[in-house]
Design an enzyme around this catalytic site. Structure first.
Site, mmCIF file in Angstrom:
data_model
loop_
_atom_site.group_PDB
_atom_site.id
_atom_site.type_symbol
_atom_site.label_atom_id
_atom_site.label_comp_id
_atom_site.label_asym_id
_atom_site.label_seq_id
_atom_site.Cartn_x
_atom_site.Cartn_y
_atom_site.Cartn_z
ATOM 1 N N SER A 269 65.593 26.111 -11.953
ATOM 2 C CA SER A 269 67.013 25.934 -12.233
ATOM 3 C C SER A 269 67.847 26.576 -11.133
ATOM 4 C CB SER A 269 67.375 26.581 -13.579
ATOM 5 O OG SER A 269 67.323 28.000 -13.482
ATOM 6 N N LYS A 270 69.125 26.272 -11.150
ATOM 7 C CA LYS A 270 70.050 26.866 -10.181
ATOM 8 C C LYS A 270 70.075 28.387 -10.315
ATOM 9 C CE LYS A 270 74.900 26.818 -8.740
ATOM 10 N NZ LYS A 270 75.093 28.267 -8.948
ATOM 11 N N ARG A 271 69.928 28.874 -11.535
ATOM 12 C CA ARG A 271 69.936 30.331 -11.753
ATOM 13 C C ARG A 271 68.811 31.021 -10.995
ATOM 14 N NH1 ARG A 271 71.210 28.365 -16.773
ATOM 15 N NH2 ARG A 271 69.049 28.466 -17.473
ATOM 16 N N ASP A 274 70.008 31.336 -7.440
ATOM 17 C CA ASP A 274 71.040 32.372 -7.333
ATOM 18 C C ASP A 274 70.423 33.764 -7.412
ATOM 19 O OD1 ASP A 274 72.940 30.390 -7.193
ATOM 20 O OD2 ASP A 274 73.486 30.486 -9.308
#
Length: 512
Positions: A269-271, A274
């Site tokens: 995921s994008k998380r 990040d």
């Protein structure tokens, strides 16, 4: 030999990539598009670019162009579709309303679908009333639809402008077989499926399920290669093909393994990006609503060919030890049957490794062209020839071109200060005296080449009984300002006699 995937020899291979313009393109989508591209090229087929924009509420301005620009950067070329033209258009689903309506009506006429007038509130109430509620053969008789209402009641509701959806009528007790190239025969019982919504009167647009089936059929798609997350929808798609009587043209499916988190459980995921500091989008993305900026592989300094190489090996490998492949080599080797069924761990450090390898494989001239704007951006007016010299000495030390400047700036700018730790360790009590003598030796050289310097300096060190390490470490500190860099005579030859002596004398004056 690879399996012959063309079940009908008369049909040319046609595959498609069909993203929704709801935001930036996820790196998992890039891999799906890449595998479609490799398969199409390998079989002399066509790759179609289709836009799935039937959900107008999720449309994000700029997303479609972002997706197209991503593929331009990556070098994945489409043969037809949105912005490419072709004979099967339009390729944007929102422009195909009339086409879909015709097939919705066909399903209704055949009794394969029905109208449902249930409001969101009524559906929510039924979910609260029945645990694990599913709109299917067991519950449809409890709802407000054309199966429970009289024709007169249905006509009256439509006349009054009541909104409705068209649901596919899934018959229970049917064994559905999905012919999957990667996973084999996937068998699912129809009882677990709900009566999916195929069409909404509110916006006169179909849902994903109907639009995809109709488009794949009319565009003569022969193979559907997509992510594992779409596997649960494939049995419904098989039923739809059968309902329309299109079994002879049903495409073969291939559901790719999920991309998994670099660590822990679950899909990427994008998380994760990040948190761990790596991109999950091909290009930088600025959210038009929040203004939030997400990093991209291009802006982070990755080469497109490194990203392609990395993604190609996430869930597939050719069965050899080779790791670096050109796009043409991948086309020749790609084999869907060698794709893993299990999820592929997204090892972002491996992508960094690929980028480093591609820097090494590129010529110094090519890397220098990429490095030159960075040099100029730091106020340095230097020739390409000299920038290329620096790159040749230093490119094996970096993973990204942008990392060259912090390591190479001393070639262009003399040190204004000296690393304290290196000074304490490398600048001895007699270093100022020895460096003064070294300056004299270098000043006397007419030939300032690497070979000439090395010959004369080594002879001087031996005559005086100096320790080679002490001399060269102090020499490096004087010219570089820190204890790192390539060979000392490579540095001094690049700087030239005048600059080398200037730096030596300044270090003697400052450090003493």
């Amino acid at each position: 030999m690879q399996e012959n995937f063309i079940t009908m020899t008369e049909r040319k291979v046609r595959v498609r990539f069909a993203p929704s313009p709801t935001g930036p393109l996820h790196i998992g989508g890039v891999r799906t598009a890449l595998y479609n591209y490799l398969f199409a090229r390998q079989h002399g087929g066509s790759l179609v670019f289709r836009i799935e924009d039937t959900d107008s509420t999720r449309f994000v301005p700029g997303a479609e162009e972002y997706i197209l620009e991503s593929f331009r950067w990556l070098g994945i070329k489409f043969d037809e579709g949105v912005s490419f033209g072709g004979n099967y258009g339009p390729y944007r689903q929102s422009e195909r309303r009339k086409i879909y309506k015709r097939y919705v009506d066909e399903l209704l006429e055949k009794g394969k679908a029905y109208l449902a007038f249930d409001t969101p509130e009524e559906l929510e109430a039924k979910r609260a009333e029945i645990p694990n509620f599913q709109y299917d053969a067991r519950t449809r008789g409890l709802m407000r639809n054309s199966l429970t209402l009289s024709p007169e009641e249905v006509d009256a509701l439509i006349e009054d402008g009541a909104q409705y959806v068209v649901r596919f009528k899934v018959e229970p007790g049917v064994a559905i077989h999905v012919d999957d190239i990667i996973r084999g025969d996937v068998r699912i019982m129809s009882d677990i499926l709900d009566d999916k919504v195929l069409y909404k009167s509110a916006d006169e647009l179909p849902t994903y399920h109907l639009a995809n089936i109709v488009d794949d059929h009319l565009m003569e798609i022969t193979h559907v290669i997509r992510g594992e997350e779409w596997l649960p929808s494939s049995p419904l798609h098989v039923l739809l093909y059968e309902a329309f009587g299109w079994t002879d043209t049903m495409p073969r499916f291939a559901h790719l393994p999920l991309l998994l988190k670099p660590e822990g459980k679950g899909k990427l995921s994008k998380r994760d990006g990040d948190r761990l500091g790596f991109p999950v989008f091909p290009l930088e993305w600025r959210d038009p609503k929040s203004g939030e900026v997400s990093s991209g592989y291009r802006e982070s300094g990755y080469f497109p060919e490194a990203v392609i190489n990395f993604l190609a090996l996430l869930g597939w490998n050719p069965g050899t030890e080779q790791e670096l492949f050109s796009l043409d080599e991948l086309v020749g080797l790609f084999d869907l049957t060698k794709c893993s069924k299990a999820g592929a761990r997204f090892d972002y450090q491996k992508c960094i490794w690929f980028n480093h390898e591609y820097i090494l494989h590129k010529s110094s001239e090519e890397v220098a062209r990429l490095f030159a704007p960075i040099v100029a951006g730091n106020g340095i007016d230097e020739s390409m020839t000299r920038i290329e010299q620096v790159v040749r000495m230093m490119k094996d030390r970096v993973n990204f071109v942008k990392e060259l400047w912090p390591l190479c700036s001393f070639f262009f700018i003399p040190p204004t200060e000296y690393d304290e730790k290196t000074v304490r360790k490398r600048w001895k009590d007699n270093s100022a005296q020895v460096m003064g003598e070294l300056a004299g030796v270098l000043e006397g050289l007419d030939d300032f080449s690497i070979e000439s310097q090395e010959r004369e300096v080594m002879a001087w060190i031996e005559r005086n009984g100096y320790k080679l390490g002490d001399v060269m470490n102090a020499f490096r500190l004087a010219l570089v300002g820190i204890g790192k860099g390539p060979g000392m005579f490579d540095i001094s030859a690049f700087l030239g006699k005048e600059e080398t002596l200037s730096r030596l004398r300044r270090a003697i004056e400052v450090l003493k």
